[in-house]
Design a protein around this motif. Structure first.
Motif, PDB file in Angstrom:
ATOM      1  N   MET A   1       0.839  -1.194   0.000  1.00  0.00           N
ATOM      2  CA  MET A   1       0.000   0.000   0.000  1.00  0.00           C
ATOM      3  C   MET A   1       0.881   1.254   0.000  1.00  0.00           C
ATOM      4  SD  MET A   1      -3.012   1.095   2.681  1.00  0.00           S
ATOM      5  CE  MET A   1      -1.896   1.691   3.968  1.00  0.00           C
ATOM      6  N   ASN A   2       0.523   2.220  -0.809  1.00  0.00           N
ATOM      7  CA  ASN A   2       1.244   3.486  -0.831  1.00  0.00           C
ATOM      8  C   ASN A   2       0.931   4.291   0.430  1.00  0.00           C
ATOM      9  OD1 ASN A   2       2.358   3.142  -3.476  1.00  0.00           O
ATOM     10  ND2 ASN A   2       0.339   3.630  -4.329  1.00  0.00           N
ATOM     11  N   LYS A   3       1.916   5.009   0.930  1.00  0.00           N
ATOM     12  CA  LYS A   3       1.698   5.867   2.093  1.00  0.00           C
ATOM     13  C   LYS A   3       0.842   7.058   1.689  1.00  0.00           C
ATOM     14  CE  LYS A   3       6.079   4.735   4.379  1.00  0.00           C
ATOM     15  NZ  LYS A   3       7.367   5.286   4.914  1.00  0.00           N
ATOM     16  N   ILE A   4       0.104   7.579   2.661  1.00  0.00           N
ATOM     17  CA  ILE A   4      -0.775   8.699   2.358  1.00  0.00           C
ATOM     18  C   ILE A   4       0.016   9.905   1.862  1.00  0.00           C
ATOM     19  CG2 ILE A   4      -0.730   9.490   4.760  1.00  0.00           C
ATOM     20  CD1 ILE A   4      -3.635   9.769   2.195  1.00  0.00           C
ATOM     21  N   GLN A   5       1.244  10.090   2.332  1.00  0.00           N
ATOM     22  CA  GLN A   5       2.079  11.192   1.843  1.00  0.00           C
ATOM     23  C   GLN A   5       2.351  11.046   0.347  1.00  0.00           C
ATOM     24  OE1 GLN A   5       2.707   9.340   4.501  1.00  0.00           O
ATOM     25  NE2 GLN A   5       3.032  10.684   6.280  1.00  0.00           N
ATOM     26  N   GLN A   6       2.551   9.795  -0.088  1.00  0.00           N
ATOM     27  CA  GLN A   6       2.776   9.541  -1.509  1.00  0.00           C
ATOM     28  C   GLN A   6       1.513   9.807  -2.325  1.00  0.00           C
ATOM     29  OE1 GLN A   6       4.115   5.439  -0.712  1.00  0.00           O
ATOM     30  NE2 GLN A   6       6.003   5.944  -1.821  1.00  0.00           N
ATOM     31  N   VAL A   7       0.373   9.455  -1.747  1.00  0.00           N
ATOM     32  CA  VAL A   7      -0.903   9.666  -2.448  1.00  0.00           C
ATOM     33  C   VAL A   7      -1.175  11.155  -2.611  1.00  0.00           C
ATOM     34  CG1 VAL A   7      -3.387   9.218  -2.391  1.00  0.00           C
ATOM     35  CG2 VAL A   7      -1.796   7.495  -1.530  1.00  0.00           C
ATOM     36  N   VAL A   8      -0.912  11.931  -1.576  1.00  0.00           N
ATOM     37  CA  VAL A   8      -1.088  13.379  -1.659  1.00  0.00           C
ATOM     38  C   VAL A   8      -0.185  13.963  -2.754  1.00  0.00           C
ATOM     39  CG1 VAL A   8      -0.705  15.562  -0.448  1.00  0.00           C
ATOM     40  CG2 VAL A   8      -1.854  13.671   0.725  1.00  0.00           C
ATOM     41  N   SER A   9       1.065  13.539  -2.773  1.00  0.00           N
ATOM     42  CA  SER A   9       1.999  14.026  -3.796  1.00  0.00           C
ATOM     43  C   SER A   9       1.541  13.624  -5.189  1.00  0.00           C
ATOM     44  CB  SER A   9       3.404  13.470  -3.525  1.00  0.00           C
ATOM     45  OG  SER A   9       3.914  13.949  -2.299  1.00  0.00           O
ATOM     46  N   ALA A  10       1.019  12.397  -5.316  1.00  0.00           N
ATOM     47  CA  ALA A  10       0.544  11.925  -6.617  1.00  0.00           C
ATOM     48  C   ALA A  10      -0.637  12.751  -7.107  1.00  0.00           C
ATOM     49  CB  ALA A  10       0.157  10.451  -6.521  1.00  0.00           C
ATOM     50  N   HIS A  11      -1.510  13.141  -6.198  1.00  0.00           N
ATOM     51  CA  HIS A  11      -2.670  13.943  -6.604  1.00  0.00           C
ATOM     52  C   HIS A  11      -2.270  15.365  -6.977  1.00  0.00           C
ATOM     53  CE1 HIS A  11      -6.412  11.640  -6.293  1.00  0.00           C
ATOM     54  NE2 HIS A  11      -5.741  10.873  -5.452  1.00  0.00           N
ATOM     55  N   ILE A  12      -1.216  15.857  -6.373  1.00  0.00           N
ATOM     56  CA  ILE A  12      -0.697  17.161  -6.785  1.00  0.00           C
ATOM     57  C   ILE A  12      -0.203  17.080  -8.228  1.00  0.00           C
ATOM     58  CG2 ILE A  12       1.152  18.836  -6.397  1.00  0.00           C
ATOM     59  CD1 ILE A  12       0.887  18.224  -3.397  1.00  0.00           C
ATOM     60  N   GLU A  13       0.494  15.998  -8.557  1.00  0.00           N
ATOM     61  CA  GLU A  13       0.968  15.802  -9.932  1.00  0.00           C
ATOM     62  C   GLU A  13      -0.200  15.638 -10.890  1.00  0.00           C
ATOM     63  OE1 GLU A  13       4.125  15.998 -10.915  1.00  0.00           O
ATOM     64  OE2 GLU A  13       4.637  16.498  -8.826  1.00  0.00           O
ATOM     65  N   LYS A  14      -1.242  14.920 -10.454  1.00  0.00           N
ATOM     66  CA  LYS A  14      -2.410  14.724 -11.307  1.00  0.00           C
ATOM     67  C   LYS A  14      -3.119  16.048 -11.584  1.00  0.00           C
ATOM     68  CE  LYS A  14      -3.477   9.922 -10.080  1.00  0.00           C
ATOM     69  NZ  LYS A  14      -4.457   9.015  -9.431  1.00  0.00           N
ATOM     70  N   SER A  15      -3.146  16.923 -10.590  1.00  0.00           N
ATOM     71  CA  SER A  15      -3.789  18.222 -10.798  1.00  0.00           C
ATOM     72  C   SER A  15      -3.056  19.018 -11.879  1.00  0.00           C
ATOM     73  CB  SER A  15      -3.840  19.004  -9.486  1.00  0.00           C
ATOM     74  OG  SER A  15      -2.547  19.396  -9.068  1.00  0.00           O
ATOM     75  N   GLY A 180      -7.543  -4.281  -4.275  1.00  0.00           N
ATOM     76  CA  GLY A 180      -7.465  -3.238  -3.266  1.00  0.00           C
ATOM     77  C   GLY A 180      -8.172  -1.968  -3.705  1.00  0.00           C
ATOM     78  N   LYS A 181      -8.033  -1.615  -4.973  1.00  0.00           N
ATOM     79  CA  LYS A 181      -8.705  -0.427  -5.488  1.00  0.00           C
ATOM     80  C   LYS A 181     -10.223  -0.608  -5.496  1.00  0.00           C
ATOM     81  CE  LYS A 181      -4.834   1.131  -8.361  1.00  0.00           C
ATOM     82  NZ  LYS A 181      -4.599   2.380  -7.613  1.00  0.00           N
ATOM     83  N   LEU A 182     -10.674  -1.817  -5.818  1.00  0.00           N
ATOM     84  CA  LEU A 182     -12.112  -2.090  -5.823  1.00  0.00           C
ATOM     85  C   LEU A 182     -12.718  -1.919  -4.437  1.00  0.00           C
ATOM     86  CD1 LEU A 182     -12.344  -5.199  -8.181  1.00  0.00           C
ATOM     87  CD2 LEU A 182     -13.242  -2.915  -8.627  1.00  0.00           C
ATOM     88  N   TRP A 183     -12.079  -2.526  -3.446  1.00  0.00           N
ATOM     89  CA  TRP A 183     -12.599  -2.432  -2.080  1.00  0.00           C
ATOM     90  C   TRP A 183     -12.482  -1.014  -1.546  1.00  0.00           C
ATOM     91  CZ3 TRP A 183     -15.898  -5.794  -0.850  1.00  0.00           C
ATOM     92  CH2 TRP A 183     -15.756  -7.141  -1.189  1.00  0.00           C
ATOM     93  N   SER A 184     -11.435  -0.306  -1.942  1.00  0.00           N
ATOM     94  CA  SER A 184     -11.261   1.079  -1.498  1.00  0.00           C
ATOM     95  C   SER A 184     -12.375   1.967  -2.043  1.00  0.00           C
ATOM     96  CB  SER A 184      -9.901   1.609  -1.953  1.00  0.00           C
ATOM     97  OG  SER A 184      -8.849   0.910  -1.333  1.00  0.00           O
ATOM     98  N   ALA A 185     -12.834   1.680  -3.249  1.00  0.00           N
ATOM     99  CA  ALA A 185     -13.942   2.437  -3.828  1.00  0.00           C
ATOM    100  C   ALA A 185     -15.276   2.008  -3.231  1.00  0.00           C
ATOM    101  CB  ALA A 185     -13.971   2.247  -5.346  1.00  0.00           C
ATOM    102  N   PHE A 186     -15.366   0.744  -2.845  1.00  0.00           N
ATOM    103  CA  PHE A 186     -16.657   0.175  -2.429  1.00  0.00           C
ATOM    104  C   PHE A 186     -17.149   0.721  -1.090  1.00  0.00           C
ATOM    105  CE2 PHE A 186     -19.166  -3.044  -0.208  1.00  0.00           C
ATOM    106  CZ  PHE A 186     -20.180  -3.259  -1.124  1.00  0.00           C
ATOM    107  N   PHE A 187     -16.368   0.582  -0.048  1.00  0.00           N
ATOM    108  CA  PHE A 187     -16.873   0.843   1.300  1.00  0.00           C
ATOM    109  C   PHE A 187     -17.219   2.311   1.568  1.00  0.00           C
ATOM    110  CE2 PHE A 187     -15.010  -3.381   2.132  1.00  0.00           C
ATOM    111  CZ  PHE A 187     -16.122  -3.980   2.717  1.00  0.00           C
ATOM    112  N   PRO A 188     -16.367   3.293   1.217  1.00  0.00           N
ATOM    113  CA  PRO A 188     -16.768   4.685   1.467  1.00  0.00           C
ATOM    114  C   PRO A 188     -18.019   5.090   0.679  1.00  0.00           C
ATOM    115  CG  PRO A 188     -14.400   4.542   1.094  1.00  0.00           C
ATOM    116  CD  PRO A 188     -14.970   3.226   0.706  1.00  0.00           C
ATOM    117  N   ILE A 189     -18.121   4.637  -0.575  1.00  0.00           N
ATOM    118  CA  ILE A 189     -19.296   4.985  -1.383  1.00  0.00           C
ATOM    119  C   ILE A 189     -20.534   4.302  -0.827  1.00  0.00           C
ATOM    120  CG2 ILE A 189     -20.312   4.967  -3.687  1.00  0.00           C
ATOM    121  CD1 ILE A 189     -17.845   6.787  -3.300  1.00  0.00           C
ATOM    122  N   MET A 190     -20.386   3.069  -0.406  1.00  0.00           N
ATOM    123  CA  MET A 190     -21.510   2.366   0.221  1.00  0.00           C
ATOM    124  C   MET A 190     -21.985   3.123   1.458  1.00  0.00           C
ATOM    125  SD  MET A 190     -21.618  -1.512   1.735  1.00  0.00           S
ATOM    126  CE  MET A 190     -23.179  -2.265   2.187  1.00  0.00           C
ATOM    127  N   ALA A 191     -21.039   3.646   2.239  1.00  0.00           N
ATOM    128  CA  ALA A 191     -21.383   4.359   3.465  1.00  0.00           C
ATOM    129  C   ALA A 191     -22.208   5.608   3.174  1.00  0.00           C
ATOM    130  CB  ALA A 191     -20.109   4.723   4.225  1.00  0.00           C
TER     131      ALA A 191
END
Length: 273
Positions: A1-15, A180-191
């Motif tokens: 799993m990627n660290k949240i710091q890496q995910v934040v940096s990746a989204h900055i690049e995506k923007s 992992g991506k499927l389950w990550s999308a599933f539970f928050p949206i289900m909630a």
């Protein structure tokens, strides 16, 4: 799993990538995303329309609705609520706020086109005839409830919704495997579906679908008989109320939820410097 710091940096690049994306490509991906969310919404209505217990109905709908975000994650769509995370790039001074607003405006319109188009296709497919027109009646009922929502409730519910949606987007970025991506999308949206929160792109399907269903007398009659809907209540279901009583306050709430309560908090908590 990627660290949240890496995910934040990746989204900055995506923007940064998004503001450079060609107009037509972004528009097409936005239409695709609108249709994907609408597909999840339509399927959840099918699941829910025959269940009288509200909790069980929402649980069943919540188990189906996330397919929309799953499609977007794997096919690379552009979703307005998820793109609110472009605020990460703005806060990091990699993109200008005007560029973010330009992208959000284009994606929003494209999502609207895709969702309404999907609603039109479903309404002409004969699907609403299910259960002796009960699905059509349920489609009207759902749309009527949303169109009659107060602006304050729509705004707050929109905030709560996009906290879950943006959390799901960030979580899919943290996951490395497809499962992992499927389950990550599933539970928050289900909630958020189970909780009954308001999502502007989903409502771009739900309310137009109800308006289209009003054109069929069988669905209207079934709504009156099965749900006690009155003619006076049905008058609330129109394009004006769709835009001003639901879509506008819910959209503003979604932006606040994604920008302030997820994007900004994660940036200041986890940005690597």
């Amino acid at each position: 799993m990627n660290k949240i710091q890496q995910v934040v940096s990746a989204h900055i690049e995506k923007s940064m990538e998004r503001v450079k994306m060609p107009f037509i490509k972004m528009a097409l991906l936005g239409v695709l995303s609108g249709m994907s969310i609408a597909g999840g919404a339509a399927a959840s209505n099918v699941v829910m329309h025959g269940i009288s217990n509200v909790g069980l109905a929402r649980l069943a709908g919540g188990a189906v609705f996330p397919v929309g975000l799953m499609i977007i994650v794997f096919l690379g769509g552009e979703l307005f609520t998820g793109d609110c995370l472009m605020i990460l790039g703005v806060l990091d001074r990699k993109i200008r706020s005007a560029a973010m607003l330009r992208v959000l405006a284009l994606v929003y319109v494209a999502n609207l086109v895709g969702s309404v188009l999907f609603a039109l296709l479903v309404s002409t497919s004969g699907q609403y005839d299910y259960s002796n027109s009960l699905l059509g009646a349920y489609t009207v009922k759902v749309a009527l409830t949303k169109a009659g929502l107060s602006s304050g409730s729509g705004f707050v519910s929109g905030i709560l919704c996009n906290i879950f949606v943006c959390a799901a987007v960030m979580m899919t970025g943290a996951a490395k495997s497809a499962a992992g991506k499927l389950w990550s999308a599933f539970f928050p949206i289900m909630a958020f579906v189970v909780s009954g929160y308001e999502h502007c792109v989903a409502n771009m399907y739900y309310i137009p679908a109800g308006i289209f269903a009003l054109g069929n007398g069988n669905y209207v009659q079934a709504a009156i008989e099965q749900y006690g809907v009155t003619t006076q209540q049905l008058a609330v279901l129109n394009w004006q109320n769709f835009v001003f009583r639901n879509l506008l306050p819910v959209t503003i709430g979604n932006v606040v939820g994604g920008v302030l309560f997820v994007g900004a908090l994660l940036y200041f908590a986890h940005r690597e410097r």
